[in-house]
Design a protein around this motif. Structure first.
Motif, PDB file in Angstrom:
ATOM      1  N   GLU A 155       0.816  -1.198   0.000  1.00  0.00           N
ATOM      2  CA  GLU A 155       0.000   0.000   0.000  1.00  0.00           C
ATOM      3  C   GLU A 155       0.862   1.266   0.000  1.00  0.00           C
ATOM      4  N   SER A 156       2.012   1.208   0.654  1.00  0.00           N
ATOM      5  CA  SER A 156       2.855   2.393   0.785  1.00  0.00           C
ATOM      6  C   SER A 156       4.011   2.445  -0.214  1.00  0.00           C
ATOM      7  N   HIS A 157       4.087   1.477  -1.113  1.00  0.00           N
ATOM      8  CA  HIS A 157       5.175   1.458  -2.099  1.00  0.00           C
ATOM      9  C   HIS A 157       4.639   1.355  -3.525  1.00  0.00           C
ATOM     10  N   GLN A 158       3.579   2.058  -3.802  1.00  0.00           N
ATOM     11  CA  GLN A 158       2.977   1.974  -5.129  1.00  0.00           C
ATOM     12  C   GLN A 158       3.671   2.854  -6.155  1.00  0.00           C
ATOM     13  N   TYR A 159       4.594   3.698  -5.685  1.00  0.00           N
ATOM     14  CA  TYR A 159       5.309   4.577  -6.611  1.00  0.00           C
ATOM     15  C   TYR A 159       6.809   4.491  -6.351  1.00  0.00           C
ATOM     16  N   CYS A 160       7.561   4.630  -7.414  1.00  0.00           N
ATOM     17  CA  CYS A 160       9.022   4.528  -7.344  1.00  0.00           C
ATOM     18  C   CYS A 160       9.590   5.785  -6.688  1.00  0.00           C
ATOM     19  N   SER A 161      10.474   5.619  -5.720  1.00  0.00           N
ATOM     20  CA  SER A 161      11.070   6.770  -5.040  1.00  0.00           C
ATOM     21  C   SER A 161      12.094   7.480  -5.913  1.00  0.00           C
ATOM     22  N   GLY A 164       9.122   8.430  -9.417  1.00  0.00           N
ATOM     23  CA  GLY A 164       7.749   8.833  -9.140  1.00  0.00           C
ATOM     24  C   GLY A 164       6.727   8.087  -9.965  1.00  0.00           C
ATOM     25  N   GLN A 165       7.190   7.154 -10.789  1.00  0.00           N
ATOM     26  CA  GLN A 165       6.287   6.370 -11.628  1.00  0.00           C
ATOM     27  C   GLN A 165       5.688   5.206 -10.837  1.00  0.00           C
ATOM     28  N   PRO A 166       4.507   4.713 -11.270  1.00  0.00           N
ATOM     29  CA  PRO A 166       3.894   3.585 -10.560  1.00  0.00           C
ATOM     30  C   PRO A 166       4.779   2.344 -10.600  1.00  0.00           C
ATOM     31  N   THR A 167       4.767   1.592  -9.518  1.00  0.00           N
ATOM     32  CA  THR A 167       5.445   0.303  -9.471  1.00  0.00           C
ATOM     33  C   THR A 167       4.416  -0.801  -9.654  1.00  0.00           C
ATOM     34  N   GLU A 168       4.884  -1.959 -10.074  1.00  0.00           N
ATOM     35  CA  GLU A 168       3.990  -3.099 -10.301  1.00  0.00           C
ATOM     36  C   GLU A 168       4.461  -4.281  -9.471  1.00  0.00           C
ATOM     37  N   LYS A 169       3.536  -4.889  -8.745  1.00  0.00           N
ATOM     38  CA  LYS A 169       3.910  -6.056  -7.943  1.00  0.00           C
ATOM     39  C   LYS A 169       3.876  -7.315  -8.783  1.00  0.00           C
ATOM     40  N   ASN A 170       4.691  -8.284  -8.424  1.00  0.00           N
ATOM     41  CA  ASN A 170       4.601  -9.583  -9.069  1.00  0.00           C
ATOM     42  C   ASN A 170       3.433 -10.350  -8.459  1.00  0.00           C
ATOM     43  N   PRO A 171       2.951 -11.422  -9.078  1.00  0.00           N
ATOM     44  CA  PRO A 171       1.760 -12.120  -8.564  1.00  0.00           C
ATOM     45  C   PRO A 171       1.876 -12.561  -7.108  1.00  0.00           C
ATOM     46  N   ALA A 172       3.080 -12.947  -6.683  1.00  0.00           N
ATOM     47  CA  ALA A 172       3.255 -13.412  -5.305  1.00  0.00           C
ATOM     48  C   ALA A 172       3.303 -12.259  -4.304  1.00  0.00           C
ATOM     49  N   SER A 174       6.017 -10.612  -3.681  1.00  0.00           N
ATOM     50  CA  SER A 174       7.331 -10.653  -3.037  1.00  0.00           C
ATOM     51  C   SER A 174       8.236  -9.514  -3.489  1.00  0.00           C
ATOM     52  N   LYS A 175       7.776  -8.692  -4.440  1.00  0.00           N
ATOM     53  CA  LYS A 175       8.568  -7.551  -4.898  1.00  0.00           C
ATOM     54  C   LYS A 175       7.677  -6.624  -5.720  1.00  0.00           C
ATOM     55  N   ARG A 176       8.179  -5.403  -5.952  1.00  0.00           N
ATOM     56  CA  ARG A 176       7.547  -4.437  -6.840  1.00  0.00           C
ATOM     57  C   ARG A 176       8.631  -3.896  -7.766  1.00  0.00           C
ATOM     58  N   VAL A 177       8.250  -3.642  -9.011  1.00  0.00           N
ATOM     59  CA  VAL A 177       9.219  -3.208 -10.019  1.00  0.00           C
ATOM     60  C   VAL A 177       8.766  -1.893 -10.639  1.00  0.00           C
ATOM     61  N   CYS A 178       9.716  -0.969 -10.778  1.00  0.00           N
ATOM     62  CA  CYS A 178       9.472   0.246 -11.546  1.00  0.00           C
ATOM     63  C   CYS A 178      10.029   0.012 -12.942  1.00  0.00           C
ATOM     64  N   HIS A 179       9.153  -0.101 -13.917  1.00  0.00           N
ATOM     65  CA  HIS A 179       9.612  -0.409 -15.278  1.00  0.00           C
ATOM     66  C   HIS A 179      10.288   0.789 -15.927  1.00  0.00           C
ATOM     67  N   ALA A 180      10.039   1.984 -15.412  1.00  0.00           N
ATOM     68  CA  ALA A 180      10.676   3.176 -15.974  1.00  0.00           C
ATOM     69  C   ALA A 180      12.157   3.238 -15.624  1.00  0.00           C
ATOM     70  N   SER A 181      12.501   2.824 -14.418  1.00  0.00           N
ATOM     71  CA  SER A 181      13.899   2.890 -13.977  1.00  0.00           C
ATOM     72  C   SER A 181      14.565   1.525 -13.874  1.00  0.00           C
TER      73      SER A 181
END
Length: 291
Positions: A155-161, A164-172, A174-181
């Motif tokens: 909930e608190s890590h939906q954007y890349c620090s 500032g772009q949205p991050t995407e979680k993997n199905p599990a 276990s991580k979130r990825v910023c595809h922009a960076s």
């Protein structure tokens, strides 16, 4: 030759035990779910779900007991369909474990949906986690605590620090990825030391004005960046009660979901009896307890 055979037999037996260990198989299966997105999506169709609403777990009261229901994927989907919600809701879930039979367990927060409808449909209530931990079975408490911490982290890590772009979680989850960076974020916990201070015959406890009457606590505080556990204990005791720790030993550790996912590291600290004259700092009041 016999000694060589015995050594080889021990190594083979040890390997066989590891390969057939229920715990090892579970950990390897969970790791596969975290690493293989398609396998995890498939597991979501056969797993069980723990429901939350704004980080409060769903409980059902049966007699005098409070149960934590595990809904099947079909039951969870049925609830979502009644609320006219899309299938992608299941993909918002996070993996929190699995049974010995490798049935995966997920946590799903439905905070954006109507709470009263869900409670009426499932005949239960969403309960604040602090209260829930006191009424549910001991085996359910760690699962609820870790589930809430992981849900809160997402909930608190939906954007890349960084971008500032949205991050995407993997199905599990276990991580979130910023595809922009290309930055990958992993859930983290905050280490906290909680220390019982003693001079060998007395234990030192503290309380804050906000505590209810008769409530005391051991000393605790977050580890600073770069600190070891030992350094954190010595600093916290010095800061809070003005005593210098002579020696300390580790006792145990426990996950604690407040304020946002902490690893509580319990220690015993010994101070010299001749210097055991604590002084209160800030909002702390002190009390001694015979060991």
């Amino acid at each position: 030759m016999a000694a060589v055979y015995q050594a080889l037999h021990r190594r083979v037996s040890s390997l066989a035990c590891r390969l057939h260990s229920t715990y090892v198989r579970k950990m390897r299966y969970l790791n596969q779910l975290k690493e293989d997105d398609s396998l995890c999506r498939q597991a979501q169709t056969s797993g069980t779900f723990y429901l939350f609403h704004n980080l409060s777990p769903f409980l059902q009261k049966v007699g005098k007991k409070y149960l934590v229901p595990q809904l099947s994927a079909a039951e969870t989907r049925q609830i979502l369909e009644k609320l006219q919600e899309a299938e992608q809701w299941l993909e918002k879930s996070v993996l929190i474990g699995c049974s010995d039979e490798h049935r995966p367990r997920f946590a799903l927060d439905l905070g954006a949906l109507d709470k009263s409808v869900i409670e009426a449909e499932l005949q239960g209530s969403f309960t604040d986690l602090r209260k829930a931990l006191f009424v549910v079975d001991r085996k359910d408490s760690p699962l609820l605590a870790s589930a809430q911490s992981l849900l809160r982290w997402h909930e608190s890590h939906q954007y890349c620090s960084k971008t500032g772009q949205p991050t995407e979680k993997n199905p599990a989850g276990s991580k979130r990825v910023c595809h922009a960076s290309g930055v990958t974020y992993y859930p983290q916990v905050s280490p906290v030391v909680i220390t019982l201070v003693s001079d060998g015959s007395r234990c030192l406890l503290a309380r804050q004005p906000s505590f209810p009457p008769g409530m005391f606590t051991a000393l605790s505080g977050f580890c600073d960046m770069g600190e070891t556990v030992e350094e954190a204990v010595r600093r916290e005791v010095a800061e809070e009660v003005g005593l210098e720790v002579e020696s300390l030993r580790y006792s145990a550790s426990q996950h604690w979901p407040f304020p946002s996912g902490s690893l509580m590291i319990a220690c015993h600290a010994l101070v010299g009896a001749q210097r055991a004259e604590p002084r209160a700092l800030g909002n702390f009041h002190l009390g001694a307890l015979a060991c």
